[in-house]
Design a protein around this motif. Sequence first.
Motif, PDB file in Angstrom:
ATOM      1  N   SER A 102      65.940 -11.001   5.434  1.00  0.00           N
ATOM      2  CA  SER A 102      64.692 -11.134   5.015  1.00  0.00           C
ATOM      3  C   SER A 102      64.575 -11.374   3.532  1.00  0.00           C
ATOM      4  O   SER A 102      65.508 -11.190   2.769  1.00  0.00           O
ATOM      5  N   VAL A 103      63.198 -11.770   3.257  1.00  0.00           N
ATOM      6  CA  VAL A 103      62.961 -11.959   2.013  1.00  0.00           C
ATOM      7  C   VAL A 103      63.426 -10.661   1.086  1.00  0.00           C
ATOM      8  O   VAL A 103      62.957  -9.656   1.466  1.00  0.00           O
ATOM      9  N   ASP A 104      63.797 -10.979  -0.187  1.00  0.00           N
ATOM     10  CA  ASP A 104      64.335  -9.895  -1.091  1.00  0.00           C
ATOM     11  C   ASP A 104      65.535  -9.212  -0.786  1.00  0.00           C
ATOM     12  O   ASP A 104      65.799  -8.618  -1.616  1.00  0.00           O
ATOM     13  N   ASP A 105      66.248  -9.686   0.510  1.00  0.00           N
ATOM     14  CA  ASP A 105      67.484  -9.074   0.525  1.00  0.00           C
ATOM     15  C   ASP A 105      68.365  -9.717  -0.672  1.00  0.00           C
ATOM     16  O   ASP A 105      68.062 -10.826  -1.118  1.00  0.00           O
ATOM     17  N   THR A 106      69.196  -8.791  -1.102  1.00  0.00           N
ATOM     18  CA  THR A 106      70.156  -9.440  -2.304  1.00  0.00           C
ATOM     19  C   THR A 106      71.481  -9.794  -1.801  1.00  0.00           C
ATOM     20  O   THR A 106      71.976  -9.033  -0.886  1.00  0.00           O
ATOM     21  N   ILE A 107      72.177 -10.682  -2.480  1.00  0.00           N
ATOM     22  CA  ILE A 107      73.327 -10.944  -2.085  1.00  0.00           C
ATOM     23  C   ILE A 107      74.293 -10.760  -3.463  1.00  0.00           C
ATOM     24  O   ILE A 107      74.161 -11.324  -4.386  1.00  0.00           O
ATOM     25  N   ILE A 108      75.447 -10.007  -3.011  1.00  0.00           N
ATOM     26  CA  ILE A 108      76.259  -9.705  -4.066  1.00  0.00           C
ATOM     27  C   ILE A 108      77.411 -10.935  -4.185  1.00  0.00           C
ATOM     28  O   ILE A 108      78.010 -11.204  -5.219  1.00  0.00           O
ATOM     29  N   SER A 109      77.837 -11.124  -2.730  1.00  0.00           N
ATOM     30  CA  SER A 109      78.921 -12.376  -3.033  1.00  0.00           C
ATOM     31  C   SER A 109      78.875 -13.348  -1.870  1.00  0.00           C
ATOM     32  O   SER A 109      78.370 -12.891  -0.773  1.00  0.00           O
TER      33      SER A 109
ATOM     34  N   GLY B 118      75.272  -3.436   1.186  1.00  0.00           N
ATOM     35  CA  GLY B 118      76.679  -2.862   1.526  1.00  0.00           C
ATOM     36  C   GLY B 118      77.112  -3.762   2.852  1.00  0.00           C
ATOM     37  O   GLY B 118      78.528  -3.740   3.177  1.00  0.00           O
ATOM     38  N   ARG B 119      76.214  -4.344   3.313  1.00  0.00           N
ATOM     39  CA  ARG B 119      76.602  -5.030   4.789  1.00  0.00           C
ATOM     40  C   ARG B 119      77.312  -6.347   4.649  1.00  0.00           C
ATOM     41  O   ARG B 119      76.986  -7.046   3.571  1.00  0.00           O
TER      42      ARG B 119
ATOM     43  N   ILE C  21      80.186 -18.804   6.710  1.00  0.00           N
ATOM     44  CA  ILE C  21      79.953 -18.372   5.168  1.00  0.00           C
ATOM     45  C   ILE C  21      79.997 -16.778   5.401  1.00  0.00           C
ATOM     46  O   ILE C  21      79.313 -16.358   6.263  1.00  0.00           O
ATOM     47  N   ASN C  22      80.693 -16.296   4.443  1.00  0.00           N
ATOM     48  CA  ASN C  22      80.797 -14.717   4.404  1.00  0.00           C
ATOM     49  C   ASN C  22      79.959 -14.140   3.216  1.00  0.00           C
ATOM     50  O   ASN C  22      80.007 -14.820   2.080  1.00  0.00           O
ATOM     51  N   LEU C  23      78.977 -13.546   3.557  1.00  0.00           N
ATOM     52  CA  LEU C  23      77.959 -12.965   2.527  1.00  0.00           C
ATOM     53  C   LEU C  23      78.259 -11.301   2.568  1.00  0.00           C
ATOM     54  O   LEU C  23      78.332 -10.622   3.602  1.00  0.00           O
ATOM     55  N   LYS C  24      78.131 -11.036   1.297  1.00  0.00           N
ATOM     56  CA  LYS C  24      78.154  -9.622   1.097  1.00  0.00           C
ATOM     57  C   LYS C  24      76.620  -9.088   0.691  1.00  0.00           C
ATOM     58  O   LYS C  24      76.300  -9.741  -0.632  1.00  0.00           O
TER      59      LYS C  24
END
Length: 108
Positions: free
Chosen positions: A61-68, A101-102, A94-97
């Motif tokens: 959802s909107v505002d979720d952050t992506i680390i990698s 932490g998910r 595509i792999n997202l972190k």
Amino acid sequence: QVVKSLKADKYTRLIDAAQYEAISKYDILGIGLILQPGDDGICRITSPPLPGSSAAKAGLSVDDTIISIDGVDVKGLSSFDYLDIVSKVGGNSINLKLGSGRELTLAR
């Protein structure tokens, strides 16, 4: 001359036809997300996932952050850098972190 002068401009970037097509669809990653770096350099989902996309099905959802993205740390990178990461990896997923932490693998 004008094109050469743009190399020092951090706000301008020349892109090829394939990159333009991906950007113009607003689905750079091919998973139904629009990502944008914030002023703090953190990558955020800035629009609701496209209906029926793998991102929507995963509950992002909107505002979720992506680390990698595919194991590459994206803090401080631009939207164009995100496209470069995905273009180099290729493939059907595509792999997202996420900042939570998910970790997800999403189909393209």
